[in-house]
Design an enzyme around this catalytic site. Structure first.
Site, PDB file in Angstrom:
ATOM      1  N   HIS A 229      35.817  39.338  47.904  1.00  0.00           N
ATOM      2  CA  HIS A 229      36.046  40.738  48.286  1.00  0.00           C
ATOM      3  C   HIS A 229      34.785  41.559  48.613  1.00  0.00           C
ATOM      4  O   HIS A 229      34.434  42.494  47.893  1.00  0.00           O
ATOM      5  CB  HIS A 229      36.897  41.470  47.257  1.00  0.00           C
ATOM      6  CG  HIS A 229      36.646  41.163  45.804  1.00  0.00           C
ATOM      7  ND1 HIS A 229      35.408  41.116  45.272  1.00  0.00           N
ATOM      8  CD2 HIS A 229      37.504  40.916  44.789  1.00  0.00           C
ATOM      9  CE1 HIS A 229      35.498  40.851  43.988  1.00  0.00           C
ATOM     10  NE2 HIS A 229      36.756  40.723  43.664  1.00  0.00           N
ATOM     11  N   ASP A 299      43.466  39.411  47.482  1.00  0.00           N
ATOM     12  CA  ASP A 299      43.211  39.944  46.143  1.00  0.00           C
ATOM     13  C   ASP A 299      44.442  40.728  45.669  1.00  0.00           C
ATOM     14  O   ASP A 299      44.322  41.772  44.999  1.00  0.00           O
ATOM     15  CB  ASP A 299      41.954  40.819  46.115  1.00  0.00           C
ATOM     16  CG  ASP A 299      41.487  41.133  44.687  1.00  0.00           C
ATOM     17  OD1 ASP A 299      42.017  40.542  43.735  1.00  0.00           O
ATOM     18  OD2 ASP A 299      40.593  41.988  44.543  1.00  0.00           O
TER      19      ASP A 299
HETATM   20  O1  DOR Z   1      41.083  45.630  41.437  1.00  0.00           O
HETATM   21  C1  DOR Z   1      41.133  44.538  40.898  1.00  0.00           C
HETATM   22  N1  DOR Z   1      42.217  44.143  40.225  1.00  0.00           N
HETATM   23  N2  DOR Z   1      40.062  43.728  40.972  1.00  0.00           N
HETATM   24  C2  DOR Z   1      39.992  42.597  40.235  1.00  0.00           C
HETATM   25  O2  DOR Z   1      38.975  41.953  40.275  1.00  0.00           O
HETATM   26  C3  DOR Z   1      41.083  42.218  39.345  1.00  0.00           C
HETATM   27  C4  DOR Z   1      42.344  42.794  39.790  1.00  0.00           C
HETATM   28  C5  DOR Z   1      43.464  42.681  38.756  1.00  0.00           C
HETATM   29  O3  DOR Z   1      43.644  41.598  38.222  1.00  0.00           O
HETATM   30  O4  DOR Z   1      44.150  43.677  38.545  1.00  0.00           O
END
Ligand code: DOR
Length: 437
Positions: A229, A299
């Site tokens: 990311h 992501d």
């Molecule tokens: O915004 C995020 N949410 N970044 C991450 O690295 C983990 C993810 C999550 O698992 O909620």
């Protein structure tokens, strides 16, 4: 022997779009442009449509086990199929974390029962489990949180990182945000009071500093490394000086949102790494365009709206996106942002190469018949409350996207068509073609 014929579609590959019929036998592409006499058990008319390679999403959070009120492997994989994704690689920050052989075994068993697209799981690094990481061959790679995020996984000590890079051979993917700087930024802002503080705390400097530190580890240890990311121009600059075994990823939220979106979307667009400026967003697009970033991945990180609606900083970071991956990118073709060919490269050919995926990577004879049939003219409106993802909302609520996934096929079997899904269990574990890494 079962044969499927997809007739008359426009086949999309990184080097061009060609009208071809596709003959599929026993789940693999057998022939493109087969003779008109070719026989099949089922014939699908794709004329007027595009056939895209199944997208490979190398970063998702499907929350099972432990956090299944947000998502589970069944609903996550259904959302994937709807978004044109035929294989995913899942992150270890579940509960329990995937940081032991037993946890990985349990996840693979759950996925076998529940998934309707293909799957791989990352082994999470803790700083204390390097002996396992050295031996484990079933994982798609090692995930290191070099910078904390959702959950409790963090490896920030230099000695522990040196050990992981020195002693393991699976490719490493990392979340890079400099923990010391992030904590200092948070302290200076009294922990953060308003949502826009999130981008001041998790700023471009924190992301770039951690990326540079990790690329240095990868260079010295000659270890494969994938920078997850990328969110800023500063990271794109850092990537200019990297060894060839370092690759990088961009996500839709950093391509479609920036800090000006907090005003109307609030914590719905709170994620880690945080949103950056409009100029940073343009830099991430430019880095995808010029090959600095090879891979597009979501992501996908669902939280319920109730959780997201808590006041900052109690609101959790992360947002759902996999269900709209291909439509978002098709819409971007309509907007002149990218081409069909680039979607095939960023979403399928490149991730297959980066992760040494056996049988994956596009519309080529002999590979798994993973694909979506797409209507590039049809539009759909994204609406909260009508989502397949269990959290049932979308940061793109209210948007109309041009380009729709009509059906998605995994190894020649229909996983999704018009809000109908195959039974769970269609998915299979990804296979890896690894030499020495
Ligand atoms: O915004 C995020 N949410 N970044 C991450 O690295 C983990 C993810 C999550 O698992 O909620």
């Amino acid at each position: 022997m079962s044969r499927l014929l997809i007739r008359g579609g426009q086949c999309v590959r990184p080097d061009g779009v060609t009208q071809q019929s596709i003959l599929i036998e026993n789940g693999s592409f057998l022939d493109f442009d087969p003779p008109t006499s070719a026989q099949a058990d089922e014939v699908i008319d794709a004329s007027g449509k595009h056939v895209f390679p199944g997208l490979i999403d190398d970063q998702v959070h499907f929350r099972e086990p432990g956090l299944t009120h947000k998502e589970d492997l069944r609903t996550g994989s259904m959302a994937a199929a709807k978004g044109g994704v035929t294989a995913f690689m899942e992150m270890p920050n579940t509960s329990p974390n995937t940081t032991t052989a037993a946890a990985l075994t349990a996840k693979l068993a759950r996925a076998k029962r529940s998934c309707l697209v293909d799957y791989g799981f990352f082994a999470g690094a803790t700083g204390q489990n390097t002996a396992w990481l050295r031996e484990e061959s079933r994982a798609c790679g090692i995930k290191i949180f070099i910078g904390s995020s959702t959950g409790d996984l963090l490896v920030d000590e230099q000695e522990a990182l040196e050990e992981i890079f020195a002693q393991t051979s699976l490719p490493i993917a990392a979340h890079c945000e400099d923990e010391t700087l992030v904590r200092a930024n948070a302290a200076a802002l009294d922990g953060g009071r308003v949502i826009s503080d999130h981008s001041k705390i998790r700023n471009a400097e924190a992301a770039a500093k951690s990326a540079a530190r990790t690329i240095d580890l990868a260079r010295r240890h000659k270890h494969r490394f994938h920078l997850l990311h990328v969110s800023s121009a500063a990271e794109c600059d850092v990537l200019q000086d990297r060894p060839e075994w370092v690759t990088a990823e961009a996500c839709p939220h950093h391509l479609f949102f920036d800090t000006t979106d907090y005003d109307h979307l609030g914590s719905r667009v709170q994620m880690n790494p945080a949103l950056k400026s409009p100029e940073d967003k343009e830099a991430v697009w430019a880095a995808l365009q010029d090959g600095t970033i090879e891979v597009l991945a979501t992501d996908h990180a669902p939280h319920t709206l109730e959780e997201k609606d808590q006041p900052y900083p109690r609101s959790p970071s992360g947002l759902p996106s996999i269900e709209w991956l291909l439509p978002l990118m098709l819409n971007s073709v309509s907007n002149g942002r990218c081409s069909f060919e680039q979607i095939a490269a960023w979403g399928s050919a490149n991730p297959a190469k980066v992760w040494d995926l056996k049988g994956k990577g596009g519309l080529y004879t002999g590979l798994d018949a993973d694909f979506s049939i797409v209507d590039t003219e049809e539009s759909s409106e994204v609406k909260d409350g009508c989502q397949v993802t269990k959290c049932n909302w979308s940061p793109w609520h209210g948007s109309t996207l041009r380009g729709m996934v009509c059906s998605t096929w995994v190894r020649g079997i229909r996983a999704y068509q018009k809000d109908q899904f195959a039974d769970p269990g269609l998915g299979a574990p990804l296979q890896y073609d690894r030499g020495d890494s």
